[in-house]
Design an enzyme around this catalytic site. Structure first.
Site, PDB file in Angstrom:
ATOM      1  N   SER A 198       0.501  -0.913  -0.355  1.00 33.77           N
ATOM      2  CA  SER A 198      -0.185  -0.414  -0.066  1.00 33.77           C
ATOM      3  C   SER A 198       1.486   0.920  -0.249  1.00 33.77           C
ATOM      4  O   SER A 198       0.896   2.301  -0.812  1.00 33.77           O
ATOM      5  CB  SER A 198      -1.087   0.162   1.433  1.00 33.77           C
ATOM      6  OG  SER A 198      -1.656  -1.254   1.031  1.00 33.77           O
ATOM      7  N   HIS A 200      -5.231  -5.254  10.606  1.00 32.82           N
ATOM      8  CA  HIS A 200      -4.918  -4.095  11.124  1.00 32.82           C
ATOM      9  C   HIS A 200      -3.945  -4.220  12.215  1.00 32.82           C
ATOM     10  O   HIS A 200      -3.691  -2.737  12.898  1.00 32.82           O
ATOM     11  CB  HIS A 200      -5.955  -3.084  11.439  1.00 32.82           C
ATOM     12  CG  HIS A 200      -7.360  -3.626  10.978  1.00 32.82           C
ATOM     13  ND1 HIS A 200      -8.889  -2.846  10.725  1.00 32.82           N
ATOM     14  CD2 HIS A 200      -7.250  -3.797   8.780  1.00 32.82           C
ATOM     15  CE1 HIS A 200      -9.582  -3.122   9.815  1.00 32.82           C
ATOM     16  NE2 HIS A 200      -8.786  -3.268   8.581  1.00 32.82           N
TER      17      HIS A 200
HETATM   18  C1  LIG Z   1      -7.155 -10.107   5.252  1.00 31.42           C
HETATM   19  C2  LIG Z   1      -6.718  -8.750   5.178  1.00 31.42           C
HETATM   20  C3  LIG Z   1      -7.734  -8.151   4.704  1.00 31.42           C
HETATM   21  C4  LIG Z   1      -7.415  -6.886   4.468  1.00 31.42           C
HETATM   22  N1  LIG Z   1      -8.883  -5.874   4.992  1.00 31.42           N
HETATM   23  C5  LIG Z   1      -8.960  -4.255   5.009  1.00 31.42           C
HETATM   24  C6  LIG Z   1      -9.488  -3.591   4.363  1.00 31.42           C
HETATM   25  O1  LIG Z   1     -10.961  -4.073   3.782  1.00 31.42           O
HETATM   26  N2  LIG Z   1      -9.747  -2.253   4.203  1.00 31.42           N
HETATM   27  C7  LIG Z   1      -8.757  -1.438   5.319  1.00 31.42           C
HETATM   28  O2  LIG Z   1      -8.621  -0.416   4.740  1.00 31.42           O
HETATM   29  N3  LIG Z   1      -7.543  -2.260   5.236  1.00 31.42           N
HETATM   30  C8  LIG Z   1      -7.224  -3.524   5.394  1.00 31.42           C
HETATM   31  N4  LIG Z   1      -6.483  -4.597   5.922  1.00 31.42           N
HETATM   32  C9  LIG Z   1      -5.165  -4.506   5.922  1.00 31.42           C
HETATM   33  C10 LIG Z   1      -4.933  -3.378   4.740  1.00 31.42           C
HETATM   34  O3  LIG Z   1      -4.786  -3.706   4.329  1.00 31.42           O
HETATM   35  C11 LIG Z   1      -3.140  -3.298   5.402  1.00 31.42           C
HETATM   36  O4  LIG Z   1      -2.484  -2.381   6.792  1.00 31.42           O
HETATM   37  C12 LIG Z   1      -2.187  -2.373   4.084  1.00 31.42           C
HETATM   38  O5  LIG Z   1      -2.193  -3.095   3.168  1.00 31.42           O
HETATM   39  C13 LIG Z   1      -0.625  -2.050   5.322  1.00 31.42           C
HETATM   40  O6  LIG Z   1       0.227  -1.462   4.182  1.00 31.42           O
HETATM   41  P1  LIG Z   1       1.593  -1.401   4.594  1.00 31.42           P
HETATM   42  O7  LIG Z   1       2.141  -0.644   3.366  1.00 31.42           O
HETATM   43  O8  LIG Z   1       1.700  -0.658   5.510  1.00 31.42           O
HETATM   44  O9  LIG Z   1       1.758  -2.855   4.041  1.00 31.42           O
HETATM   45  P2  LIG Z   1       1.973  -4.686   3.118  1.00 31.42           P
HETATM   46  O10 LIG Z   1       0.573  -3.304   1.761  1.00 31.42           O
HETATM   47  O11 LIG Z   1       1.543  -4.985   3.499  1.00 31.42           O
HETATM   48  O12 LIG Z   1       2.635  -4.026   2.275  1.00 31.42           O
HETATM   49  C14 LIG Z   1       4.311  -4.373   2.313  1.00 31.42           C
HETATM   50  C15 LIG Z   1       4.436  -5.091   1.145  1.00 31.42           C
HETATM   51  O13 LIG Z   1       6.497  -5.030   1.290  1.00 31.42           O
HETATM   52  C16 LIG Z   1       6.830  -6.575   0.707  1.00 31.42           C
HETATM   53  N5  LIG Z   1       8.140  -6.931   1.636  1.00 31.42           N
HETATM   54  C17 LIG Z   1       8.060  -7.650   3.248  1.00 31.42           C
HETATM   55  N6  LIG Z   1       9.228  -7.847   3.624  1.00 31.42           N
HETATM   56  C18 LIG Z   1       9.830  -7.792   2.558  1.00 31.42           C
HETATM   57  C19 LIG Z   1      11.483  -7.392   2.448  1.00 31.42           C
HETATM   58  N7  LIG Z   1      12.185  -7.823   2.685  1.00 31.42           N
HETATM   59  N8  LIG Z   1      12.125  -7.221   0.680  1.00 31.42           N
HETATM   60  C20 LIG Z   1      10.984  -6.531  -0.435  1.00 31.42           C
HETATM   61  N9  LIG Z   1       9.704  -6.865   0.202  1.00 31.42           N
HETATM   62  C21 LIG Z   1       9.197  -7.001   2.099  1.00 31.42           C
HETATM   63  C22 LIG Z   1       5.467  -7.006   0.870  1.00 31.42           C
HETATM   64  O14 LIG Z   1       5.667  -8.656   0.621  1.00 31.42           O
HETATM   65  C23 LIG Z   1       4.526  -6.589   0.742  1.00 31.42           C
HETATM   66  O15 LIG Z   1       4.162  -6.044  -0.463  1.00 31.42           O
HETATM   67  C24 LIG Z   1      -7.191  -5.677   5.513  1.00 31.42           C
HETATM   68  C25 LIG Z   1      -5.393  -7.261   5.455  1.00 31.42           C
HETATM   69  C26 LIG Z   1      -5.919  -7.981   4.940  1.00 31.42           C
HETATM   70  C27 LIG Z   1      -4.169  -9.115   5.195  1.00 31.42           C
END
Ligand SMILES: Cc1cc2nc3c(=O)[nH]c(=O)nc-3n(C[C@H](O)[C@H](O)[C@H](O)COP(=O)(O)OP(=O)(O)OC[C@H]3O[C@@H](n4cnc5c(N)ncnc54)[C@H](O)[C@@H]3O)c2cc1C
Length: 558
Positions: free
Chosen positions: A22, A479
């Site tokens: 995200s 979350h």
């Molecule tokens: C099943 C599920 C349902 C959800 N439903 C909702 C919803 O309906 N509405 C809502 O608002 N939120 C929802 N969420 C929560 C929301 O999607 C997340 O909080 C948000 O996407 C987190 O964003 P982020 O950028 O922090 O992490 P992420 O989107 O998880 O991105 C992290 C990225 O880093 C990559 N990565 C990790 N470690 C490494 C590494 N060492 N090297 C290279 N790449 C790496 C991962 O593969 C991933 O692509 C849900 C989450 C899940 C799992």
């Protein structure tokens, strides 16, 4: 050098961003739009699976843990020793490619609380312009909503009469109904808003990354797992990563940015010697920066589901017959509408368990489907009994857990220790939320839909029985946040400052769910994207968007 041989060079970029989720997708777009060169490293693969893009595909992705890191939490005494799943996207788009697509921003007081804790620039008036910049709301822009951003948001298109009746039940039970929980008033019952457009999931990858791919300044490497931050003379200079068994080094002219998510960002810091000295020493890792805050402060929205046997036939049950489901998926692919192009949630509500609270402390997430559900094909398989349910989620948990290493090997899964329900207030809130839900389901308008309550079941009435039900069945609504928390200058446990810079090292920022100081009152994907929108301005040295206080002074209701 690795074992005396130079590490293959993956190039030098203004910014090296770890994680194409995200936050990472927003950064890749906004930073290259601002003229910077960016390398985006993603451990997963491209999001080619059609199940990601057809909304109903979540029904297969989630139970089968597709495109997922496969994490589970540690057995937790607060929930009867259960070690529950902790899904996290491992694919371009990250968790936004596997989430349930609910679009929720939290309550305005959440951000004002952040600002009061010493985080200048994070009040509601400061962050609202960034929510608006990211959003393309189907209703068009207004004082609260964005009409021109990349992220498409629409109200549910799910067609089932029970949704309108559930909202009416809320009114009959004496609660508010709101016309836009992301607008002036969050409190109350409302149809859910979703990151879906033209029948397809609008993930961060679809909304932000794809349109940026044509820019020469952007390079994306998939299947590339970051293993360590290179730190020289107190400055982060690059990322060491493994792709197809081959170790490579990418160098950052300006900054290294961790957007690896709430579990893997603190893991990566610890593997790089940034963390609690005793914990690092226990795994033989030398300390670069001592900071016991790394991996601490894990917050998550715990939820409990009440489920019902259904009298009125559901749209879901009719459409889950294999032949109909196949047609619905085809229709969704070709015509971009119909059953498969939405999810059977439909309604959410933000409610106060005590009338004198300043903001709602529980969220309802309706489910217009039996749980668990599966496709069927008579005479070979029969449908599960029809039903529906509703989750009650605890919005601002006091209980806090942690992420720690299980090994110094980057391949090893970290330990996720949630410490759910260690706070008495959390237990009281969830129990009271369940009682409010029962009161709502007990209203006359719901009678034509309900045969009986399956769970917790009629026998579970007193506090003890409800607490036992919560301990035995509660799960995360996915979350988790807060493990590299942002804090003001007085916060001795902060990992990043209000500009998202890691304390004690230059050229290193964190931009993802891990920086949230605590949990906001709602789903957090929109919040993470807002944080990344704001981070891009900070990183490019651009002035912050104009605060929204004049426009909103006095107009905000609960
Ligand atoms: C099943 C599920 C349902 C959800 N439903 C909702 C919803 O309906 N509405 C809502 O608002 N939120 C929802 N969420 C929560 C929301 O999607 C997340 O909080 C948000 O996407 C987190 O964003 P982020 O950028 O922090 O992490 P992420 O989107 O998880 O991105 C992290 C990225 O880093 C990559 N990565 C990790 N470690 C490494 C590494 N060492 N090297 C290279 N790449 C790496 C991962 O593969 C991933 O692509 C849900 C989450 C899940 C799992």
């Amino acid at each position: 050098m690795a074992g005396g041989t130079p590490i293959p060079d993956a190039g030098t970029y203004d910014f090296v961003v770890v994680g194409g989720g995200s936050a990472g997708c927003v950064l890749a777009n906004r930073l290259t739009e601002g003229g910077a060169s960016v390398l985006l490293l993603e451990a997963g693969q491209w999001d080619r699976d059609p199940l990601i893009h057809i909304p109903v595909g979540i029904g297969k992705i989630f139970p089968q843990r597709l495109h997922d890191w496969g994490y589970f939490m540690e057995p937790d005494p607060g929930i009867d020793g259960r070690g529950i799943e902790c899904a996290r996207g491992r694919v371009i788009g990250g968790s936004s490619s596997i989430n349930v697509m609910a679009y929720v921003r939290g309550h305005h007081s959440d951000y004002d609380r952040w600002a009061r804790s010493g985080l200048d620039g994070w009040s509601y008036a400061d962050v609202l312009p960034y929510f608006r910049r990211s959003e393309n709301w189907e209703g068009g822009g207004n004082a609260y909503r964005g009409g021109e951003g990349p992220l498409r948001v629409q109200r549910t298109r799910y067609r089932d009469g029970i949704l309108a009746d559930f909202i009416e039940a809320g009114r009959q039970a004496g609660y508010s109904v709101t016309t836009d929980y992301n607008g002036a008033q969050q409190e109350g019952f409302d149809y859910i808003q979703e990151t879906i457009h033209a029948g397809r999931r609008n993930s961060a990858a679809t909304a932000y990354l794809r349109p940026a791919l044509r820019r020469k300044k952007l390079r994306v490497i998939v299947g590339a797992r970051a293993d360590r931050i290179e730190i020289t003379d107190g400055r982060a200079t690059g990322i060491r990563f493994t792709q197809g068994g081959r170790v490579q080094l990418a160098q950052a002219r300006r900054e290294v940015v961790l957007a690896a998510g709430v579990i893997n960002s603190p893991k990566l810091l610890m593997l790089s010697g940034i963390g609690d000295p005793a914990h690092l020493a226990g795994h033989g890792i030398g300390v670069t920066i001592a900071n016991p805050g790394v991996g601490a402060n894990l917050r998550d929205h715990l939820s409990v589901m009440a489920s019902y046997r259904r009298k009125s036939p559901s749209w879901f049950q009719q459409e889950m017959r294999y032949d109909r489901l196949a047609m619905a998926m085809l229709k969704s692919l070709l015509r971009k509408d119909g059953f498969a192009s939405d999810v059977p949630i439909g309604v959410t509500a933000f409610l106060k368990t005590q009338p004198d609270l300043a903001a709602p402390d529980v969220q309802f997430l309706f489910l217009a489907a039996p749980f668990p559900a599966r496709p069927y094909l008579p005479p070979f398989t029969s449908p599960v009994p029809d039903g529906f349910g509703c989750r009650v989620a605890l919005l601002r948990p006091e209980s806090a857990g942690s992420i720690s290493l299980s090994s110094a090997d980057p391949d090893a899964k970290p330990r996720i220790t949630p410490n759910f329900l260690t706070s008495e207030r959390d237990r009281d809130t969830l129990r009271e939320g369940l009682r409010i839900l029962r009161r709502t389901m007990g209203q006359p308008v719901m009678a034509p839909h309900i045969i009986e309550e399956n769970a917790p079941g009629a026998a579970a009435q007193d506090d003890e029985a409800l607490d036992a039900f919560i301990r035995a069945t509660s799960v995360t609504v996915h979350h988790p946040a807060g493990t590299c928390r942002m804090g003001g200058a007085q916060d001795s446990r902060r990992v990043v400052d209000g500009h998202l810079r890691v304390a004690g090292v230059d050229g290193l920022r964190i931009v993802d769910a891990s920086v949230m100081p605590d949990l906001v009152g709602g789903n957090i994907n929109a919040v993470v994207m807002m944080i990344a929108e704001k981070a891009a301005d900070l990183m490019l040295g651009r002035p912050a968007l104009a605060r929204a206080d004049d426009m909103h002074r006095g107009t905000l209701a609960a």
